[in-house]
Design an enzyme around this catalytic site. Structure first.
Site, short mmCIF file in Angstrom:
data_model
loop_
_atom_site.label_atom_id
_atom_site.label_comp_id
_atom_site.label_asym_id
_atom_site.label_seq_id
_atom_site.Cartn_x
_atom_site.Cartn_y
_atom_site.Cartn_z
CB ILE A 9 20.14 -11.52 18.04
CG1 ILE A 9 19.54 -11.24 16.66
CG2 ILE A 9 21.67 -11.46 17.99
CD1 ILE A 9 19.83 -9.84 16.14
CD GLU A 62 1.80 10.58 27.11
OE1 GLU A 62 1.74 11.23 26.04
OE2 GLU A 62 2.46 10.93 28.10
C1 LIG Z 1 3.43 2.55 33.26
C2 LIG Z 1 2.15 3.28 33.03
C3 LIG Z 1 2.13 4.66 33.14
C4 LIG Z 1 0.95 5.36 32.95
N1 LIG Z 1 0.96 6.73 33.15
C5 LIG Z 1 -0.23 7.40 33.12
C6 LIG Z 1 -0.28 8.78 33.49
O1 LIG Z 1 0.75 9.40 33.81
N2 LIG Z 1 -1.46 9.39 33.51
C7 LIG Z 1 -2.62 8.75 33.17
O2 LIG Z 1 -3.67 9.37 33.20
N3 LIG Z 1 -2.60 7.45 32.79
C8 LIG Z 1 -1.43 6.76 32.78
N4 LIG Z 1 -1.40 5.42 32.45
C9 LIG Z 1 -2.63 4.77 32.04
C10 LIG Z 1 -2.70 4.56 30.52
O3 LIG Z 1 -2.68 5.78 29.85
C11 LIG Z 1 -3.92 3.71 30.21
O4 LIG Z 1 -3.62 2.41 30.64
C12 LIG Z 1 -4.30 3.74 28.77
O5 LIG Z 1 -4.79 4.99 28.39
C13 LIG Z 1 -5.34 2.69 28.41
O6 LIG Z 1 -6.41 2.74 29.28
P1 LIG Z 1 -6.88 1.41 30.04
O7 LIG Z 1 -5.70 0.80 30.63
O8 LIG Z 1 -7.98 1.76 30.93
O9 LIG Z 1 -7.39 0.48 28.88
P2 LIG Z 1 -8.86 0.43 28.24
O10 LIG Z 1 -9.27 1.78 27.78
O11 LIG Z 1 -9.75 -0.30 29.15
O12 LIG Z 1 -8.59 -0.44 26.97
C14 LIG Z 1 -8.45 -1.85 27.01
C15 LIG Z 1 -8.36 -2.36 25.58
O13 LIG Z 1 -9.52 -1.99 24.85
C16 LIG Z 1 -9.20 -1.25 23.69
N5 LIG Z 1 -10.20 -0.23 23.43
C17 LIG Z 1 -10.77 0.63 24.30
N6 LIG Z 1 -11.63 1.43 23.66
C18 LIG Z 1 -11.60 1.10 22.37
C19 LIG Z 1 -12.27 1.55 21.19
N7 LIG Z 1 -13.11 2.59 21.23
N8 LIG Z 1 -12.01 0.94 20.03
C20 LIG Z 1 -11.12 -0.09 19.97
N9 LIG Z 1 -10.45 -0.55 21.02
C21 LIG Z 1 -10.70 0.02 22.21
C22 LIG Z 1 -7.87 -0.63 24.02
O14 LIG Z 1 -7.15 -0.27 22.85
C23 LIG Z 1 -7.20 -1.73 24.80
O15 LIG Z 1 -6.66 -2.67 23.91
C24 LIG Z 1 -0.23 4.69 32.60
C25 LIG Z 1 -0.20 3.30 32.46
C26 LIG Z 1 0.97 2.60 32.69
C27 LIG Z 1 0.96 1.10 32.59
#
Ligand SMILES: Cc1cc2nc3c(=O)[nH]c(=O)nc-3n(C[C@H](O)[C@H](O)[C@H](O)COP(=O)(O)OP(=O)(O)OC[C@H]3O[C@@H](n4cnc5c(N)ncnc54)[C@H](O)[C@@H]3O)c2cc1C
Lengths: 381, 258
Positions: free
Chosen positions: A336, A362
């Site tokens: 927009i 989360e």
């Molecule tokens: C700003 C920010 C704040 C955060 N704060 C916290 C915090 O306070 N504490 C904390 O512990 N973490 C925190 N995180 C981390 C966040 O919770 C994780 O990034 C999130 O849980 C995803 O994990 P990952 O990044 O390792 O992705 P991955 O688990 O590696 O996933 C990558 C992709 O694969 C997909 N995937 C993985 N497994 C499966 C499955 N079984 N089936 C289908 N798809 C799947 C996911 O959906 C995603 O699309 C934070 C992240 C950010 C960016």
């Protein structure tokens, strides 16, 4: 809305007035400078924002979950990064201590957290651990009255400002998810190291960083619950936390919608305000409908939690839906605004960046769909 | 000496109505000009001890303002509500408030805001004080204790007036006197959780039905009409300097700048 009472009206007005006065005017600056606003946080602490649902006996405001959502929604409407700080602190930082702590642990940690004198963090994610929490590599090895903890936690919300951190570690590395435990680590302990700030895309007012514990000796009295209860504590924390993230997404969507509508009524093209063009009206209708639908789901999840019944499915649905519409609504608000929407001159560009992460942290949208599907399939078995 | 303070507050309508006023918790809010007065009451109580009681006359939706006062730190609230009170003008309102305050007596200080954001008469404080036959200072910006009395300041034109007020006395508090506090979440939660709320109806007061509502109101609003503001936009031509000079000349001519 049947979930809402006049108390909720007052809570919204009160928090909105505070945030519009204290936070909204500096939100842009906080984003650009990636600055955590200590002065505002201190005031929020005095007003009870850091102990929203903590019992009064532990210095909290003892509010219901719907009020909780309204507070997070309103803070996030002004500044998503602070909304993130407050919800993570309250839900996954403090709630597990209240729910699983011994009387002694609660008395020691909860009051200063509830007053905002100390800030909480939830440390699960590691370089090799994301969606699969059972794969945690950090360890806590018992040594007499202490654990020797070695942990490498990344992407910790509030990481660089946190005092009281729930560390997910393996007390029995061979036992898979049954070996997962939660130990409370405190800033200042020997071996407690805060890493650099993440240079985030959005939510930049939040001091997200890594935290490392190197041969950190932590008294056994810092174990939350029992050894092996980590998964249970984590899941309970995240069920609650998701309602908060859903409320954060809702607040961002609300802010984006308001800016979109305001701009549509001011900007003139082809001789009329663009809000008179039907294509723009379609976007406004979609934004308003999506925001309302999300709000209903979020408050329902909160009301369900208040009723004492199970609310995992409801909170997962609310988080999934609110996070997805937050991105959609922010995207429409940018659209927009036309070209100006892609500049830092207008806040929609920030909302667009802030909204994106709500689909990831989360629990990702994919993991949420798995949780919801499992629950629904169970119902129709 | 602990202070027994009574403060009169009102729930105002948030937006100018197009027709009949419908009061609900969504359309009403605590009169913003009452907030500094509440702040003053709370601070005086916190210094001296005692209690603060907030009184409001109005429909049930007015309770929102009272809950907000509780959330800020007021001890008790009283809602005076009765169908017969509908249509009361400022005089009838003052009659009702003074009757309610007599029931709450003894008190030391009676506080009001200077005016309301929706009717803006500034009459209720003075009228109520007259009906109660107690001394009154309006537009007060500062209050200090002097033994059994109060020294109060009032800003008027270029002067600060100082008065000594004997108790019981009444003050209307100027909005610039104090920055009102935000209600805390603890305050909001306990405001709704406890039994600090009293409802009074006409039969609780020693006044007659003829003294209130339409019957008891010597003034009547005959008509209300939105003012249509005429605006016109003129483009000033020329270079930036010429435009600036022309603008200054016109503002001077219109008497907006000196
Ligand atoms: C700003 C920010 C704040 C955060 N704060 C916290 C915090 O306070 N504490 C904390 O512990 N973490 C925190 N995180 C981390 C966040 O919770 C994780 O990034 C999130 O849980 C995803 O994990 P990952 O990044 O390792 O992705 P991955 O688990 O590696 O996933 C990558 C992709 O694969 C997909 N995937 C993985 N497994 C499966 C499955 N079984 N089936 C289908 N798809 C799947 C996911 O959906 C995603 O699309 C934070 C992240 C950010 C960016």
């Amino acid at each position: 809305m049947s979930f809402l009472t006049t108390k909720h009206t007052l809570v919204r007005r009160s928090v909105r007035a505070f945030c519009e006065r204290e936070l909204q005017p500096i939100a842009k600056e906080l984003d650009i400078e990636a600055r955590f606003p200590w002065d505002v946080v201190e005031k929020m602490g005095k007003l009870g924002y850091f102990g929203i649902q903590v019992p009064a006996a532990l210095s909290g405001a003892a509010m219901d979950s719907v009020s909780y959502c309204i507070v997070i929604e309103e803070i996030s409407r002004a500044c998503a990064g602070l909304g993130l700080c407050v919800t993570v602190h309250n839900s996954v930082g403090v709630y597990p201590l209240v729910a699983f702590g011994t009387e002694e642990q609660k008395q020691k940690w909860v009051p200063p957290l509830a007053k905002g004198e100390r800030i909480g963090a939830f440390c699960l994610t590691e370089p090799n651990v994301g969606s699969d929490a059972s794969a945690v590599e950090s360890t806590a090895i018992r040594d007499g009255d202490h654990y020797i903890v070695n942990a490498n936690k990344v992407l910790v919300t509030n990481g660089a400002v946190a005092d009281t951190c729930l560390m997910f570690v393996k007390t029995d590395p061979a036992a898979g998810h049954r070996g997962l435990s939660v130990i409370v680590a405190e800033r200042g302990m020997q071996g407690f190291i805060i890493g650099d700030l993440e240079d985030l895309s959005g939510n930049r007012a939040n001091a997200v960083s890594s935290i490392r514990l190197t041969d950190c000796r932590i008294p056994v009295s810092h174990l939350l619950g029992k050894e092996g209860m980590g998964m249970k504590i984590g899941l309970a924390a995240l069920d609650t936390g998701r309602i908060g993230i859903a409320a954060q997404a809702l607040g961002i969507a609300q802010a984006a919608m308001e800016e979109g509508i305001r701009y549509a009524q001011q900007r003139r093209q082809f001789g009329v305000p663009i809000s008179r063009h039907q294509a723009v009206q379609m976007m406004i209708a979609d934004m308003a409908t999506k925001v309302d639908a999300a709000r209903l789901l979020v408050y329902r999840a909160a009301a369900q939690r208040d009723s004492g019944g199970p609310f995992s499915k409801e909170s997962a649905m609310a988080k999934l839906f609110a996070s997805e519409i937050a991105s959609e609504v922010a995207d429409m608000a940018v659209q927009i605004h036309g070209g100006y929407g892609y500049t830092k001159g207008y806040p929609v560009e920030r909302y667009y960046r802030d909204a994106r992460i709500t689909r990831i942290y989360e629990g990702t949208a994919e993991i949420h769909r798995i949780v919801i599907a499992r629950s629904v399939l169970e119902e129709y078995k | 000496m602990p202070l027994n303070i009574i403060i009169c507050i009102k729930a105002v309508v948030l937006e100018a109505p197009d027709g009949k006023v419908i009061r609900t918790s969504e359309t009403c809010a605590l009169n913003p000009f009452d907030r500094p007065a509440i702040e003053m009451a709370i601070r005086l109580r916190d210094e001296a001890g005692g209690t603060v009681t907030a009184v409001s006359m109005g429909p049930e939706s007015g309770s929102l303002a009272l809950y907000e006062a509780l959330a800020m730190g007021v001890d008790h609230v009283v809602l005076v509500s009765d169908p017969s009170l509908a249509g009361s003008d400022t005089f009838a309102t003052s009659t009702v408030l003074s009757a309610a305050i007599r029931k709450l007596a003894p008190f030391d200080l009676l506080l009001f805001g200077t005016r309301t954001s929706d009717s803006d008469t500034g009459q209720v404080g003075p009228q109520t004080s007259v009906l109660l036959d107690i001394p009154l200072v309006t537009g007060v910006t500062a209050v200090t204790r002097k033994k059994a009395n109060f020294i109060v300041e009032r800003k008027i034109d270029e002067f600060i007036e100082e008065y000594e007020v004997a108790l019981p006395g009444a003050l209307t508090i100027h909005a610039s006197a104090l920055q009102p506090r935000d209600a805390s979440l603890m305050g909001l939660e306990t405001a709704y959780g406890q039994e600090q709320f009293t409802l009074m109806t006409l039969k609780d007061l020693d006044i007659l039905a003829e003294q209130v509502g339409d019957n008891g109101s010597p003034t009547k609003i005959i008509n209300m009409q939105r003012i249509q503001k005429k605006r016109k936009c003129e483009m000033i031509q020329g270079s930036v300097e010429e435009q600036a000079e022309e603008l200054v000349r016109r503002l001077k001519e219109a008497g907006h700048i000196g």
